[in-house]
Design an enzyme around this catalytic site. Structure first.
Site, PDB file in Angstrom:
ATOM      1  N   ASP A  22      -8.248-103.196  72.395  1.00  0.00           N
ATOM      2  CA  ASP A  22      -7.395-102.018  72.204  1.00  0.00           C
ATOM      3  C   ASP A  22      -6.311-101.943  73.282  1.00  0.00           C
ATOM      4  OD1 ASP A  22      -6.503 -99.705  71.072  1.00  0.00           O
ATOM      5  OD2 ASP A  22      -8.160 -98.453  71.755  1.00  0.00           O
ATOM      6  N   HIS A  39       0.930-106.999  70.240  1.00  0.00           N
ATOM      7  CA  HIS A  39      -0.060-107.792  69.492  1.00  0.00           C
ATOM      8  C   HIS A  39       0.091-109.288  69.817  1.00  0.00           C
ATOM      9  CE1 HIS A  39      -1.361-104.230  67.516  1.00  0.00           C
ATOM     10  NE2 HIS A  39      -0.280-104.067  66.767  1.00  0.00           N
ATOM     11  N   LEU A 133     -18.855-122.538  71.255  1.00  0.00           N
ATOM     12  CA  LEU A 133     -18.732-121.086  71.109  1.00  0.00           C
ATOM     13  C   LEU A 133     -18.460-120.706  69.647  1.00  0.00           C
ATOM     14  CD1 LEU A 133     -18.174-118.291  72.693  1.00  0.00           C
ATOM     15  CD2 LEU A 133     -15.788-118.829  72.217  1.00  0.00           C
TER      16      LEU A 133
END
Ligand code: FPP
Length: 245
Positions: A22, A39, A133
Site C-alpha cells: 500500500d 505503481h 521461492l
C-alpha cells in the site's frame, strides 16, 4: 538454482510472508507525479523484495497486486495496473525463472483482460516445476469472494451427493480456497501506515502475525523486510495454546 540462500542462525524466518503493498499513490503525489508512477515504482519494490525474500530463505511470498474492489478505480489506473503486470512479466520472468522462482496466482483471474491473463497463465505454466521461492500474485482477489466461491463449490458437492454436510471440515474448506496447497501466511506485512486487513486472506490469516510499517510500498526494501522478519522472530506464537515452559 544459482541464488544462494542465506543460512540464518538467529532469526526465525517465516515460511510464508504475505504483503499488502500500500502507498503507491501517496508516494507519487508526494513527488508531484501521476499515481501510475507510484505503481511503477511499486513494481521495482516488488522485484527488490522477491530478491530479499529468496536471500532470507522465505519460501512463499504472496503479494496483493489487485483486489476485487480495485476495479472501482479510474479506468486509466486499472488499465495502467494491468499493463504493469504485463510489463513486469515480460521484463523479469525469464530472470526470476532462472533463479527458480515459481509464479502462482490467487483470485478470479478469468476476469482479467486478455493480455495480462495470457502473460500470467504462461508464467504460471512455464514456472510450475521451479523449486525456489513461490511468488503468489493476488489478482482480482478478495477474501470474502474467495470464501463465497469455496462455499458454492462445497454446496454443489453436497447437493450432488459427493459429500455429506457432516464431512465439511476446516481442512476440506481450506482445500476449496485458492490457496488449497499453500501454507497459511506466517507474517502479513502492510505498508503505508494503514492498520487494516482490507479483505486479504481472511480465512488463512487466523493465526498470522501482522506487521505494519509507515513506509510507503515503493520505499520498501531488503532492510525493511528484515525489520519485519525480526519483529516476527521476537513474537511468541501460541496458536491458542499456553506458553511452553
Ligand atoms: C495500493 O496502493 C497498491 C495497489 C492497489 C497496487 C499494487 C500494485 C503494484 C505494486 C504493482 C503491480 C504489481 C505487479 C504484480 C506487477 P494505493 O494505490 O492504494 O496507494 P495510496 O493508498 O497511497 O493511494
Amino acid at each position: 538454482m544459482w541464488f544462494k540462500k542465506k543460512k540464518t542462525k538467529q532469526l526465525v524466518v517465516p515460511k510464508h510472508v504475505a504483503i499488502i503493498m500500500d502507498g503507491n499513490g501517496r508516494w507519487a503525489s508526494k513527488r508531484g507525479l501521476p499515481r501510475l508512477a507510484g505503481h511503477q515504482a511499486g513494481v521495482e519494490a516488488l522485484k527488490r523484495v522477491v530478491r530479499a525474500s529468496q536471500f532470507e530463505g522465505v519460501e512463499y511470498l504472496t503479494v496483493y497486486a489487485f483486489s476485487t474492489e480495485n476495479w472501482n478505480r479510474p479506468e486509466d489506473e486499472v488499465m495502467g495496473l494491468m499493463d504493469l503486470i504485463v510489463f513486469f512479466l515480460k521484463r523479469d520472468l525469464k530472470e526470476l525463472s532462472r533463479e527458480g522462482v515459481r509464479i502462482r496466482t490467487i483470485g478470479d483471474i478469468s476476469a482479467l483482460p486478455s493480455e495480462p491473463l495470457k502473460e500470467i497463465l504462461d508464467a504460471v505454466e512455464s514456472t510450475q516445476h521451479n523449486l525456489g521461492l513461490q511468488l503468489i500474485i493476488a489478482l482480482n482477489y478478495g477474501g470474502r469472494q474467495e470464501i463465497v466461491t469455496a462455499t458454492q463449490k462445497i454446496a454443489r458437492d453436497c447437493l450432488s451427493g459427493l459429500i455429506a454436510p457432516e464431512a465439511i471440515t476446516e481442512s476440506l474448506f481450506s482445500d476449496a480456497l485458492y490457496t488449497t496447497d499453500l501454507p497459511d501466511p506466517d507474517l502479513i506485512i502492510r505498508t503505508s501506515g494503514e492498520i487494516r486487513i482490507s479483505n486479504f486472506m481472511l480465512w488463512q490469516s487466523s493465526y498470522s502475525e501482522y506487521f505494519f510499517t509507515d513506509l510507503l510500498w515503493p520505499d520498501f526494501d531488503h532492510e525493511a523486510l528484515l525489520t519485519a522478519i525480526s519483529a516476527y522472530a521476537s513474537r511468541d506464537r501460541r496458536f491458542g495454546k499456553v506458553k511452553k515452559v
